[in-house]
Scaffold this motif. Structure first.
Motif, short mmCIF file in Angstrom:
data_model
loop_
_atom_site.label_atom_id
_atom_site.label_comp_id
_atom_site.label_asym_id
_atom_site.label_seq_id
_atom_site.Cartn_x
_atom_site.Cartn_y
_atom_site.Cartn_z
N GLU A 34 11.22 -11.09 5.26
CA GLU A 34 10.81 -9.86 5.39
C GLU A 34 10.87 -9.21 4.11
O GLU A 34 11.04 -9.83 2.88
CB GLU A 34 11.95 -9.12 6.10
CG GLU A 34 12.13 -9.65 7.68
CD GLU A 34 10.93 -9.00 8.56
OE1 GLU A 34 10.11 -7.90 8.07
OE2 GLU A 34 10.94 -9.10 9.64
N GLN A 35 10.44 -7.86 3.88
CA GLN A 35 9.87 -7.21 2.45
C GLN A 35 10.79 -7.27 1.60
O GLN A 35 10.79 -7.86 0.40
CB GLN A 35 9.54 -5.85 2.51
CG GLN A 35 8.30 -5.66 2.94
CD GLN A 35 7.40 -6.59 1.96
OE1 GLN A 35 7.44 -6.68 0.89
NE2 GLN A 35 6.19 -6.94 2.44
N LEU A 255 3.99 -9.58 5.06
CA LEU A 255 3.15 -8.86 6.13
C LEU A 255 2.23 -9.95 6.73
O LEU A 255 1.84 -10.29 7.64
CB LEU A 255 2.76 -7.67 5.70
CG LEU A 255 1.70 -6.88 6.76
CD1 LEU A 255 2.58 -6.44 7.89
CD2 LEU A 255 1.16 -5.81 6.07
N ASN A 325 4.33 -0.63 4.31
CA ASN A 325 5.68 -0.53 5.01
C ASN A 325 5.40 0.01 6.43
O ASN A 325 5.78 -0.51 7.53
CB ASN A 325 6.51 0.30 4.38
CG ASN A 325 7.14 -0.24 3.03
OD1 ASN A 325 7.77 0.29 2.35
ND2 ASN A 325 7.20 -1.68 3.06
N GLY A 328 3.56 -2.58 8.66
CA GLY A 328 4.75 -3.53 9.05
C GLY A 328 5.53 -2.96 10.29
O GLY A 328 5.82 -3.73 11.10
N LYS A 329 5.65 -1.76 10.32
CA LYS A 329 6.52 -1.02 11.14
C LYS A 329 5.44 -0.97 12.44
O LYS A 329 6.02 -1.26 13.61
CB LYS A 329 6.80 0.22 10.88
CG LYS A 329 8.22 0.71 11.55
CD LYS A 329 8.71 2.00 10.69
CE LYS A 329 8.28 3.26 11.09
NZ LYS A 329 8.81 4.49 10.44
N SER A 361 12.31 -8.11 12.85
CA SER A 361 11.34 -7.19 12.31
C SER A 361 11.30 -5.92 12.68
O SER A 361 10.99 -4.92 11.78
CB SER A 361 9.93 -8.02 12.52
OG SER A 361 9.22 -8.15 11.49
N TYR A 364 14.14 -4.58 10.84
CA TYR A 364 14.16 -4.53 9.47
C TYR A 364 12.83 -3.65 8.86
O TYR A 364 13.41 -3.15 7.81
CB TYR A 364 14.06 -6.14 8.98
CG TYR A 364 14.31 -6.36 7.62
CD1 TYR A 364 15.39 -7.27 7.47
CD2 TYR A 364 13.76 -5.58 6.70
CE1 TYR A 364 15.67 -7.31 5.95
CE2 TYR A 364 13.88 -6.01 5.34
CZ TYR A 364 14.96 -6.93 4.94
OH TYR A 364 15.33 -7.15 3.78
N THR A 365 12.04 -3.57 9.49
CA THR A 365 10.75 -2.75 8.94
C THR A 365 11.12 -1.08 8.86
O THR A 365 10.53 -0.52 8.09
CB THR A 365 9.56 -2.92 9.71
OG1 THR A 365 9.66 -2.77 11.12
CG2 THR A 365 8.98 -4.25 9.69
N ASP A 368 12.72 -1.29 5.63
CA ASP A 368 11.41 -1.12 4.33
C ASP A 368 10.94 0.08 4.05
O ASP A 368 10.59 0.44 2.94
CB ASP A 368 10.35 -2.02 4.93
CG ASP A 368 10.70 -3.39 4.83
OD1 ASP A 368 11.55 -3.86 4.12
OD2 ASP A 368 9.67 -4.14 5.67
N THR A 369 10.93 1.10 5.16
CA THR A 369 10.41 2.37 4.88
C THR A 369 11.38 3.57 3.93
O THR A 369 11.01 4.38 3.89
CB THR A 369 10.16 2.96 6.34
OG1 THR A 369 11.08 3.12 6.96
CG2 THR A 369 8.72 2.31 6.88
#
Ligand SMILES: Cc1cc2nc3c(=O)[nH]c(=O)nc-3n(C[C@H](O)[C@H](O)[C@H](O)COP(=O)(O)OP(=O)(O)OC[C@H]3O[C@@H](n4cnc5c(N)ncnc54)[C@H](O)[C@@H]3O)c2cc1C
Length: 393
Positions: A34-35, A255, A325, A328-329, A361, A364-365, A368-369
């Motif tokens: 993940e990122q 991604l 990001n 990814g979401k 994910s 997790y995403t 990321d944001t």
């Protein structure tokens, strides 16, 4: 714009891939990256970094006098992206943030102590800007640094939150308030050993299962030699470093791997005896994911193009981080939607599609944001600095 790598750049990529193939091990490579998950948090991961360093692949764009190869930033980009595609750890903070800022602004003592250690992968850093009352607006930080003239340094007291890596890093790159009368010209950046007396570290677990930390300072003394650049000019350095972080710590590889996994899953799965690849809505979701990945790649190239020309790609970095990001979401959302109730099964649960990869994910995403500056803040940067819109309208 020429998107092709030169022969020399391609040769470097191939040599690097051969090295990573030879060192592929689940101990150092996360098959489902993940990122923000690619930290150098174990000894085997440090070993991999040392192997890269031995081959001269860390800090390739640094000046030769500090051990670099004076190559174009494209080589750092190839390194970061290739590592991220293998799920290997990233050298971002030391080489990309601390090292580059010390080269630009650090005193001789900092250059001599840190730069050789960074380029030999002997040192890991944690970055401390955020505080309970200073997140999106990190310039509101209040960690207090008071002058101690007798000892020739500063005494730090206060509280940081969200410090990723604090539990394994060697050094803390930390911003503190040295002049309470000026918001932006009252911050100084210090370097503090992570095991310094008076520092206390407490874990904070995120929704994405990653550990970050709270760090408490009680009378932590920092000698003048470990002040980065000029006193009260830290905010300027932090802004530069944040631009580098958004770029250096956000490769597109994770991604890419997730889009591939989603496409493969749709291609190979069936529901009620019918192949999913024939379902129009899923075909459209796959096309959307693949298109968004391509847009993210192009936005990343804009960042690289600007950085390679010697600029600080503030607006480009924000456009890239925001888009990647959020893409990814959206992908995690699509995947869970396509997988139905089974998509909610956690990793390593029997019957979980792709071993629960998109369940993780999906959680997790969200992180990321937020990490590295929330999506809303990226929009503000694009609006004000990119489009020239006023602050309040
Ligand atoms: C996993 C993770 C790792 C992190 N690692 C580090 C680290 O190593 N070091 C470090 O210093 N920090 C780190 N951070 C902190 C991160 O930078 C902050 O969480 C982030 O900047 C947001 O700050 P905040 O959490 O205080 O939210 P707030 O600033 O309180 O924001 C709350 C919400 O309000 C929105 N908002 C705030 N201001 C505005 C505005 N002006 N306009 C529009 N919307 C606004 C935000 O977008 C957000 O949705 C990490 C965070 C996470 C989640």
């Amino acid at each position: 714009m020429d998107f092709e790598f030169s022969d020399d750049e391609n040769a470097f990529r191939q040599e690097l891939e051969a090295f990573l193939d030879a060192h592929a091990s689940p101990e150092v490579m996360d098959r489902n990256p993940e990122q923000l998950s690619q930290t150098v948090d174990t000894l085997p991961k440090r070993g991999l970094m040392a192997g890269l360093a031995e081959r001269g692949w860390l800090g390739m764009s640094w000046p030769a006098e500090y051990g670099g190869a004076e190559k174009s930033g494209i080589y750092d980009f190839i390194l970061t992206e290739t590592l991220s595609r293998y799920g290997a750890p990233q050298p971002g903070k030391g080489v990309g943030i601390v090292g580059k800022t010390i080269i630009r602004h650090g005193n001789e003592r900092l250059k001599q102590y840190f730069l050789p250690r960074i380029i030999r992968a002997e040192v890991e850093f944690a970055i401390g800007y955020s505080e309970p009352q200073a997140g999106s607006d990190a310039s509101a930080m209040q960690l207090k640094a008071e002058r101690d003239e007798d000892r020739g340094g500063w005494v730090l007291n206060g509280h940081k939150i969200w410090t990723t890596s604090a539990h394994f890093a060697d050094w803390y790159w930390v911003g503190a308030r040295t002049d309470p009368s000026s918001k932006h010209n009252g911050i100084t950046v210090f370097l503090v050993p992570m095991d310094h007396e008076g520092l206390e570290i407490h874990p904070t677990w995120t929704i994405g299962d990653e550990r970050t930390n709270e760090v408490f300072f009680s009378d932590v003394f920092v000698p003048d030699d470990f002040v980065v650049g000029e006193v009260n000019q830290g905010w300027k350095y932090i802004c530069e470093a944040l631009d580098l972080e958004r770029f250096a710590m956000m490769p597109v590889g994770p991604l890419e791997k997730k889009v591939e996994a989603f496409c493969d899953w749709v291609r190979e799965s069936e529901r009620d005896g019918a192949p999913l690849r024939k379902v129009p809505r899923l075909r459209s979701q796959v096309a959307q994911a693949a298109t968004e990945l391509e847009v993210a790649r192009m936005l990343q190239r804009k960042v690289i193009a600007s950085a390679v020309k010697g600029g600080i790609p503030t607006v480009e970095s924000s456009m890239y981080k925001l888009y990647m990001n959020e893409a990814g979401k959206r992908l995690a959302d699509s995947a869970l939607d396509a997988m139905g109730p089974a998509g909610q099964l956690k990793p390593d649960t029997e019957g979980a599609p792709l071993n629960g990869r998109f369940e993780r994910s999906y959680r997790y995403t969200v992180v990321d944001t937020i990490g590295g500056g929330a999506s809303e803040i990226q929009k503000n940067i694009i609006a004000r600095r990119g489009l020239g819109l006023p602050k309040n309208f």
